[in-house]
Write an enzyme that holds these catalytic residues in place. Structure first.
Site, PDB file in Angstrom:
ATOM      1  N   VAL A  11       0.829  -1.214   0.000  1.00 50.18           N
ATOM      2  CA  VAL A  11       0.000   0.000   0.000  1.00 50.18           C
ATOM      3  C   VAL A  11       0.862   1.261   0.000  1.00 50.18           C
ATOM      4  O   VAL A  11       0.662   2.169  -0.805  1.00 50.18           O
ATOM      5  CB  VAL A  11      -0.960  -0.010   1.219  1.00 50.18           C
ATOM      6  CG1 VAL A  11      -1.548   1.369   1.470  1.00 50.18           C
ATOM      7  CG2 VAL A  11      -2.077  -1.002   0.963  1.00 50.18           C
ATOM      8  N   ASP A  30      10.659   3.372   5.566  1.00 51.62           N
ATOM      9  CA  ASP A  30      10.417   2.022   6.091  1.00 51.62           C
ATOM     10  C   ASP A  30      11.532   1.676   7.057  1.00 51.62           C
ATOM     11  O   ASP A  30      12.690   2.042   6.839  1.00 51.62           O
ATOM     12  CB  ASP A  30      10.348   0.979   4.967  1.00 51.62           C
ATOM     13  CG  ASP A  30       9.521  -0.235   5.370  1.00 51.62           C
ATOM     14  OD1 ASP A  30       8.400  -0.391   4.854  1.00 51.62           O
ATOM     15  OD2 ASP A  30      10.000  -1.009   6.234  1.00 51.62           O
ATOM     16  N   LEU A 153      -7.282  -0.050  -2.708  1.00 50.72           N
ATOM     17  CA  LEU A 153      -6.645  -0.592  -3.918  1.00 50.72           C
ATOM     18  C   LEU A 153      -6.540  -2.112  -3.863  1.00 50.72           C
ATOM     19  O   LEU A 153      -6.499  -2.709  -2.782  1.00 50.72           O
ATOM     20  CB  LEU A 153      -5.265   0.036  -4.127  1.00 50.72           C
ATOM     21  CG  LEU A 153      -4.154  -0.145  -3.073  1.00 50.72           C
ATOM     22  CD1 LEU A 153      -3.518  -1.519  -3.133  1.00 50.72           C
ATOM     23  CD2 LEU A 153      -3.094   0.924  -3.253  1.00 50.72           C
ATOM     24  N   PHE A 252     -16.881 -10.144  -8.025  1.00 50.88           N
ATOM     25  CA  PHE A 252     -16.732 -11.011  -6.851  1.00 50.88           C
ATOM     26  C   PHE A 252     -17.786 -12.120  -6.816  1.00 50.88           C
ATOM     27  O   PHE A 252     -18.243 -12.523  -5.764  1.00 50.88           O
ATOM     28  CB  PHE A 252     -16.728 -10.187  -5.546  1.00 50.88           C
ATOM     29  CG  PHE A 252     -15.421  -9.466  -5.352  1.00 50.88           C
ATOM     30  CD1 PHE A 252     -14.458  -9.962  -4.493  1.00 50.88           C
ATOM     31  CD2 PHE A 252     -15.124  -8.326  -6.078  1.00 50.88           C
ATOM     32  CE1 PHE A 252     -13.233  -9.335  -4.344  1.00 50.88           C
ATOM     33  CE2 PHE A 252     -13.908  -7.693  -5.958  1.00 50.88           C
ATOM     34  CZ  PHE A 252     -12.956  -8.191  -5.080  1.00 50.88           C
ATOM     35  N   CYS A 263      -5.544  -9.344   2.967  1.00 46.49           N
ATOM     36  CA  CYS A 263      -6.570  -8.501   3.606  1.00 46.49           C
ATOM     37  C   CYS A 263      -7.803  -9.262   4.100  1.00 46.49           C
ATOM     38  O   CYS A 263      -8.113  -9.209   5.281  1.00 46.49           O
ATOM     39  CB  CYS A 263      -6.995  -7.395   2.649  1.00 46.49           C
ATOM     40  SG  CYS A 263      -5.670  -6.213   2.350  1.00 46.49           S
TER      41      CYS A 263
HETATM   42  N1  NAD Z   1      -2.131  -5.064   0.532  1.00 48.54           N
HETATM   43  C1  NAD Z   1      -3.304  -4.599   0.151  1.00 48.54           C
HETATM   44  O1  NAD Z   1      -3.832  -4.933  -0.905  1.00 48.54           O
HETATM   45  C2  NAD Z   1      -4.031  -3.602   1.025  1.00 48.54           C
HETATM   46  C3  NAD Z   1      -5.134  -2.904   0.503  1.00 48.54           C
HETATM   47  C4  NAD Z   1      -5.782  -1.981   1.314  1.00 48.54           C
HETATM   48  C5  NAD Z   1      -5.365  -1.785   2.637  1.00 48.54           C
HETATM   49  N2  NAD Z   1      -4.303  -2.499   3.120  1.00 48.54           N
HETATM   50  C6  NAD Z   1      -3.866  -2.230   4.492  1.00 48.54           C
HETATM   51  O2  NAD Z   1      -2.706  -1.408   4.443  1.00 48.54           O
HETATM   52  C7  NAD Z   1      -1.798  -1.738   5.500  1.00 48.54           C
HETATM   53  C8  NAD Z   1      -0.443  -2.090   4.909  1.00 48.54           C
HETATM   54  O3  NAD Z   1      -0.578  -3.262   4.132  1.00 48.54           O
HETATM   55  P1  NAD Z   1       0.582  -3.780   3.162  1.00 48.54           P
HETATM   56  O4  NAD Z   1       0.049  -4.932   2.430  1.00 48.54           O
HETATM   57  O5  NAD Z   1       1.150  -2.607   2.436  1.00 48.54           O
HETATM   58  O6  NAD Z   1       1.654  -4.263   4.267  1.00 48.54           O
HETATM   59  P2  NAD Z   1       3.189  -4.661   4.024  1.00 48.54           P
HETATM   60  O7  NAD Z   1       3.490  -5.674   5.056  1.00 48.54           O
HETATM   61  O8  NAD Z   1       3.427  -4.947   2.593  1.00 48.54           O
HETATM   62  O9  NAD Z   1       3.978  -3.304   4.355  1.00 48.54           O
HETATM   63  C9  NAD Z   1       4.057  -2.753   5.625  1.00 48.54           C
HETATM   64  C10 NAD Z   1       5.423  -2.093   5.743  1.00 48.54           C
HETATM   65  O10 NAD Z   1       5.459  -1.302   6.941  1.00 48.54           O
HETATM   66  C11 NAD Z   1       6.779  -1.351   7.443  1.00 48.54           C
HETATM   67  N3  NAD Z   1       6.760  -0.868   8.839  1.00 48.54           N
HETATM   68  C12 NAD Z   1       6.228  -1.474   9.928  1.00 48.54           C
HETATM   69  N4  NAD Z   1       6.411  -0.673  11.018  1.00 48.54           N
HETATM   70  C13 NAD Z   1       7.049   0.441  10.606  1.00 48.54           C
HETATM   71  C14 NAD Z   1       7.496   1.632  11.229  1.00 48.54           C
HETATM   72  N5  NAD Z   1       7.300   1.853  12.551  1.00 48.54           N
HETATM   73  N6  NAD Z   1       8.140   2.567  10.507  1.00 48.54           N
HETATM   74  C15 NAD Z   1       8.331   2.372   9.177  1.00 48.54           C
HETATM   75  N7  NAD Z   1       7.920   1.273   8.512  1.00 48.54           N
HETATM   76  C16 NAD Z   1       7.279   0.318   9.210  1.00 48.54           C
HETATM   77  C17 NAD Z   1       7.186  -2.786   7.239  1.00 48.54           C
HETATM   78  O11 NAD Z   1       8.595  -2.941   7.276  1.00 48.54           O
HETATM   79  C18 NAD Z   1       6.589  -3.072   5.847  1.00 48.54           C
HETATM   80  O12 NAD Z   1       7.523  -2.812   4.831  1.00 48.54           O
HETATM   81  C19 NAD Z   1      -2.476  -2.880   6.268  1.00 48.54           C
HETATM   82  O13 NAD Z   1      -3.189  -2.344   7.352  1.00 48.54           O
HETATM   83  C20 NAD Z   1      -3.433  -3.472   5.249  1.00 48.54           C
HETATM   84  O14 NAD Z   1      -4.545  -4.093   5.869  1.00 48.54           O
HETATM   85  C21 NAD Z   1      -3.629  -3.394   2.333  1.00 48.54           C
END
Ligand code: NAD
Length: 451
Positions: A11, A30, A153, A252, A263
């Site tokens: 995201v 990150d 997304l 869906f 998710c």
């Molecule tokens: N993946 C999807 O399709 C999607 C879609 C909509 C919403 N989301 C939501 O978005 C959020 C992120 O999902 P994602 O799939 O991108 O996760 P991800 O695991 O791919 O990425 C999360 C990132 O955050 C970093 N991180 C953690 N703690 C940190 C900190 N204190 N400082 C800096 N970086 C830090 C991690 O190292 C990691 O790279 C979640 O809550 C998820 O539910 C995800």
């Protein structure tokens, strides 16, 4: 505007890059130093179509940069996004908010001017209040507002979805913060994407409710597909027949091996917990989760019955590992439960996925990784299509038949037209249709397009 994205995952990296592409000045942060170093070298830590090119273009224009320390970027920011992971907490299924809390604390120490802190992570209702409390405790004098801005997304189409959203949800009662968010999303607003402003708690719940509804829709069509099999009806015609009703919609409604991914599984479980804790249990969702869980392993029983009920020492070729096409994300992919169940039944499993094998290597044990679909099919007793990657839609069926020990295909995504596969000498098993090997499948149905 100056934007900081904390968390550079699926995201954060996509959102940050798209904001930069709109002309904003973006720093993606990150704490995973290796990830940041690889991004600085121009290497993508994830597979998302079009992302590498968009990152490179915006880095070259000096609108996008990467950092492992947030201090200076946050001090100068107009908006700081929290886009860190919120996985299931081990043991109880609640969302684990430890990464969100840690990010809030780090942000607090670097605030130097009025800043909007916007939560993109999917978080339980009330998390905005908690972030507010954490920051206020650390920095009582700081000027800031905490806004909920959930992200909708889809991996695999993330850039398109970010740039052409159905809606943008902004949860805040703070007029100044609202103005900042309006300005930030102005390029999309000009594209006629509706911005919906609501209170923070409603915004937080909108995200969970949306995912829960979609998971329910998938589970509904999966159960109807089981019924269709029993009564000799065709699930693809049924999905089309109900999906053309605008009140229902066609998305869906693809029957398959059960939902997975990063998710739906964790968000449905978290919403169940929120409902239970709030004394408003969401029973329909409790059932959805239970049905979906059972379904994944039930897919292995389908494979077993296609091979006469015994998988001991059988070679099973699995095509597709990621939870959907066009991503390398293996989190909670249905393939994991399926493969484990096949192995439990004594099968030897060979796999191929166009981009997911590296991530799969961290999760799956004792599988044989193959170079392509045909190498995977070599000497196999059955082939199972688990993820509907485009390249599996037009396999050379004659070649597969020659390579395999026995010509059995279990198509868990209904990619193929049953009569064609059966005609080429395969025993073919799909989802939600009468037995095509007995000529029972309704011949009109077309394979559905990718969603
Ligand atoms: N993946 C999807 O399709 C999607 C879609 C909509 C919403 N989301 C939501 O978005 C959020 C992120 O999902 P994602 O799939 O991108 O996760 P991800 O695991 O791919 O990425 C999360 C990132 O955050 C970093 N991180 C953690 N703690 C940190 C900190 N204190 N400082 C800096 N970086 C830090 C991690 O190292 C990691 O790279 C979640 O809550 C998820 O539910 C995800």
């Amino acid at each position: 505007m100056r934007v900081v994205m904390i968390g550079t995952g699926y995201v954060g990296l996509v959102s940050g890059t798209c904001f930069a592409d709109f002309g904003h000045d973006v720093t993606c942060v990150d704490k995973d130093v290796e990830k940041i170093e690889s991004l600085k070298r121009g290497e993508m830590p994830i597979y998302e179509p079009g992302l590498a090119e968009l990152v490179a273009a915006n880095v070259a224009q000096d609108r996008l940069r990467f950092a492992s320390d947030l201090t200076s970027a946050v001090a100068a920011a107009d908006v700081v996004f929290i886009a860190v992971g919120t996985p299931s907490r081990r043991g109880d299924g609640h969302a684990d908010l430890s990464y969100v809390s840690a990010a809030a604390k780090e942000i607090a120490s670097s605030l130097s001017r009025y800043t909007v802190i916007a939560t993109k992570s999917t978080v339980p209702v009330g998390t905005g209040d908690e972030i507010d409390r954490i920051i206020r405790k650390e920095r009582p004098e700081a000027e800031f507002a905490v806004v909920s801005n959930p992200e909708f997304l889809r991996e695999g189409a993330a850039i398109h979805d970010f740039k052409h959203p159905d809606r943008i949800v902004v949860g805040t009662n703070d007029a100044r913060a609202r103005k900042v968010m309006d300005q930030l999303y102005r390029p999309l607003y000009l594209n006629a994407a509706p911005i919906m402003v609501t209170d923070r708690r409603s915004a937080e719940l909108i995200k969970y409710a949306a995912n829960a509804f979609l998971a329910t829709k998938i589970t509904f069509i999966n159960e109807i597909s089981d019924l269709a099999e029993k009564v000799g009806a065709n699930i693809q015609d049924i999905a089309r027949g109900i999906g053309l009703d605008k009140r229902i919609g066609s998305k869906f409604l693809h029957a398959g091996p059960g939902y997975g991914g990063s998710c739906f599984p964790k968000d449905t479980t978290a919403l169940i917990k929120i409902g239970q804790d709030s004394e408003a249990p969401i029973r329909i969702l409790e059932t959805v989760v239970a049905v979906n869980e059972q379904r994944k392993r039930a897919m292995a029983r389908r494979v077993s019955s296609a091979l006469g009920g015994n998988l001991r020492d059988k070679e099973i070729a699995v095509l597709g590992l990621t939870f959907k096409p066009n991503t390398d994300d293996m989190r909670a992919a249905p393939s994991i439960a399926l493969i484990t169940a096949l192995q439990d039944m004594g099968a030897h499993v060979k796999v191929f996925d166009p981009v997911g094998m590296q991530q799969a290597g961290r999760i799956l044990n004792d599988v044989e990784y193959c170079e392509n679909a045909y190498a995977c099919a070599q000497d196999a007793d059955a082939i199972v299509i688990v993820t509907e990657w485009e390249q599996f839609r037009a396999l050379d069926i004659g070649k597969l038949k020659q390579l395999m020990r026995s010509a059995i295909m279990i198509d868990l995504r209904n990619v193929y037209r049953a009569e064609e596969i059966v005609k080429s000498g395969f025993a073919y098993y799909c989802i939600g249709k009468g037995d095509p090997n007995q000529g029972q499948e309704a011949s009109r149905s077309e394979p559905l397009p990718v969603e």
